[in-house]
Design a protein around this motif. Structure first.
Motif, PDB file in Angstrom:
ATOM      1  N   MET A  46      45.296  35.199  42.422  1.00 32.47           N
ATOM      2  CA  MET A  46      44.022  34.491  42.251  1.00 32.47           C
ATOM      3  C   MET A  46      43.563  33.859  43.559  1.00 32.47           C
ATOM      4  SD  MET A  46      41.433  33.945  40.414  1.00 32.47           S
ATOM      5  CE  MET A  46      41.915  34.491  38.794  1.00 32.47           C
ATOM      6  N   GLU A  47      44.486  33.433  44.409  1.00 29.23           N
ATOM      7  CA  GLU A  47      44.090  32.936  45.730  1.00 29.23           C
ATOM      8  C   GLU A  47      43.396  34.045  46.518  1.00 29.23           C
ATOM      9  OE1 GLU A  47      47.763  31.456  47.348  1.00 29.23           O
ATOM     10  OE2 GLU A  47      47.490  29.479  46.457  1.00 29.23           O
ATOM     11  N   ALA A  48      43.973  35.241  46.468  1.00 28.45           N
ATOM     12  CA  ALA A  48      43.364  36.377  47.156  1.00 28.45           C
ATOM     13  C   ALA A  48      42.002  36.699  46.545  1.00 28.45           C
ATOM     14  CB  ALA A  48      44.285  37.591  47.084  1.00 28.45           C
ATOM     15  N   ARG A  49      41.932  36.673  45.224  1.00 23.80           N
ATOM     16  CA  ARG A  49      40.661  36.943  44.518  1.00 23.80           C
ATOM     17  C   ARG A  49      39.592  35.953  44.962  1.00 23.80           C
ATOM     18  NH1 ARG A  49      36.292  38.789  42.718  1.00 23.80           N
ATOM     19  NH2 ARG A  49      35.565  38.210  40.657  1.00 23.80           N
ATOM     20  N   GLN A  50      39.939  34.669  44.981  1.00 27.67           N
ATOM     21  CA  GLN A  50      38.974  33.642  45.343  1.00 27.67           C
ATOM     22  C   GLN A  50      38.603  33.692  46.823  1.00 27.67           C
ATOM     23  OE1 GLN A  50      37.233  31.718  43.169  1.00 27.67           O
ATOM     24  NE2 GLN A  50      38.311  32.915  41.608  1.00 27.67           N
ATOM     25  N   ALA A  51      39.451  34.317  47.645  1.00 24.53           N
ATOM     26  CA  ALA A  51      39.163  34.468  49.077  1.00 24.53           C
ATOM     27  C   ALA A  51      38.383  35.746  49.369  1.00 24.53           C
ATOM     28  CB  ALA A  51      40.461  34.453  49.866  1.00 24.53           C
ATOM     29  N   GLY A  52      38.136  36.546  48.332  1.00 25.04           N
ATOM     30  CA  GLY A  52      37.318  37.745  48.517  1.00 25.04           C
ATOM     31  C   GLY A  52      38.069  39.019  48.821  1.00 25.04           C
ATOM     32  N   VAL A  53      39.381  39.015  48.694  1.00 25.70           N
ATOM     33  CA  VAL A  53      40.163  40.243  48.895  1.00 25.70           C
ATOM     34  C   VAL A  53      39.841  41.205  47.747  1.00 25.70           C
ATOM     35  CG1 VAL A  53      42.492  41.216  49.049  1.00 25.70           C
ATOM     36  CG2 VAL A  53      41.996  38.988  50.068  1.00 25.70           C
ATOM     37  N   SER A  54      39.709  42.484  48.056  1.00 29.03           N
ATOM     38  CA  SER A  54      39.346  43.449  47.018  1.00 29.03           C
ATOM     39  C   SER A  54      40.526  43.760  46.104  1.00 29.03           C
ATOM     40  CB  SER A  54      38.838  44.752  47.642  1.00 29.03           C
ATOM     41  OG  SER A  54      39.901  45.480  48.208  1.00 29.03           O
ATOM     42  N   ALA A  55      40.205  44.099  44.876  1.00 31.51           N
ATOM     43  CA  ALA A  55      41.231  44.474  43.899  1.00 31.51           C
ATOM     44  C   ALA A  55      41.989  45.704  44.381  1.00 31.51           C
ATOM     45  CB  ALA A  55      40.589  44.739  42.535  1.00 31.51           C
ATOM     46  N   SER A  56      41.295  46.641  44.989  1.00 27.97           N
ATOM     47  CA  SER A  56      41.965  47.862  45.441  1.00 27.97           C
ATOM     48  C   SER A  56      43.013  47.568  46.507  1.00 27.97           C
ATOM     49  CB  SER A  56      40.950  48.889  45.955  1.00 27.97           C
ATOM     50  OG  SER A  56      40.275  48.399  47.100  1.00 27.97           O
ATOM     51  N   GLU A  57      42.756  46.608  47.390  1.00 32.41           N
ATOM     52  CA  GLU A  57      43.751  46.239  48.403  1.00 32.41           C
ATOM     53  C   GLU A  57      45.009  45.662  47.750  1.00 32.41           C
ATOM     54  OE1 GLU A  57      42.154  44.574  52.354  1.00 32.41           O
ATOM     55  OE2 GLU A  57      40.624  44.073  50.848  1.00 32.41           O
ATOM     56  N   LEU A  58      44.821  44.825  46.738  1.00 35.28           N
ATOM     57  CA  LEU A  58      45.973  44.231  46.076  1.00 35.28           C
ATOM     58  C   LEU A  58      46.747  45.261  45.259  1.00 35.28           C
ATOM     59  CD1 LEU A  58      44.689  40.734  44.945  1.00 35.28           C
ATOM     60  CD2 LEU A  58      46.029  41.332  46.955  1.00 35.28           C
ATOM     61  N   ILE A  59      46.046  46.144  44.577  1.00 39.49           N
ATOM     62  CA  ILE A  59      46.716  47.204  43.811  1.00 39.49           C
ATOM     63  C   ILE A  59      47.524  48.102  44.751  1.00 39.49           C
ATOM     64  CG2 ILE A  59      46.347  49.296  42.435  1.00 39.49           C
ATOM     65  CD1 ILE A  59      45.911  46.898  40.692  1.00 39.49           C
ATOM     66  N   GLU A  60      46.924  48.509  45.864  1.00 42.10           N
ATOM     67  CA  GLU A  60      47.641  49.341  46.836  1.00 42.10           C
ATOM     68  C   GLU A  60      48.880  48.631  47.366  1.00 42.10           C
ATOM     69  OE1 GLU A  60      44.751  50.429  49.791  1.00 42.10           O
ATOM     70  OE2 GLU A  60      43.561  51.558  48.326  1.00 42.10           O
ATOM     71  N   SER A  61      48.760  47.343  47.646  1.00 42.43           N
ATOM     72  CA  SER A  61      49.896  46.559  48.117  1.00 42.43           C
ATOM     73  C   SER A  61      50.989  46.506  47.059  1.00 42.43           C
ATOM     74  CB  SER A  61      49.426  45.141  48.465  1.00 42.43           C
ATOM     75  OG  SER A  61      50.517  44.339  48.798  1.00 42.43           O
ATOM     76  N   ALA A  62      50.602  46.274  45.815  1.00 41.20           N
ATOM     77  CA  ALA A  62      51.576  46.226  44.715  1.00 41.20           C
ATOM     78  C   ALA A  62      52.288  47.563  44.571  1.00 41.20           C
ATOM     79  CB  ALA A  62      50.873  45.841  43.416  1.00 41.20           C
TER      80      ALA A  62
END
Length: 111
Positions: A46-62
């Protein structure tokens, strides 16, 4: 905070959970440890979400850092985070980040 720093923080949080012990103990230590990991992942997401990081970047990282069953859980947390709005003030963001992480922890402990 720039996107690379946020992703680095997210990766640090998730790497600690990736090695969590999944064995159930009668005293509940493993559940508490795993649920603390869920809390950390939810908070970082949620910190990343609120900072504007894209969902695709987080999914790829996961996908690079997790294996089943954690991968499915992390993807679910990410998708849940992106179903929520972005907030404009720091206070609103922090309040919602805490609520999101606490909800994930409570849900985990009840499971």
């Amino acid at each position: 905070m720039n996107i690379k720093a946020i992703i680095l923080i997210f990766l640090c949080l998730i790497s600690t959970v990736a090695v969590a012990n999944e064995t159930a103990y009668p005293n509940g230590e493993a559940r508490t440890d795993n649920c603390r990991g869920v809390y950390d992942i939810a908070r970082g997401t949620m910190e990343a979400r609120q900072a504007g990081v894209s969902a695709s970047e987080l999914i790829e990282s996961a996908e690079r850092n997790f294996q089943a069953p954690w991968l499915d859980l992390v993807k679910s947390i990410i998708l849940d985070a992106y179903e929520n709005p972005l907030f404009s003030t720091s206070d609103q963001k922090e309040r919602f980040i805490s609520e999101f992480a606490n909800s994930a922890y409570v849900y985990c402990m009840k499971s």
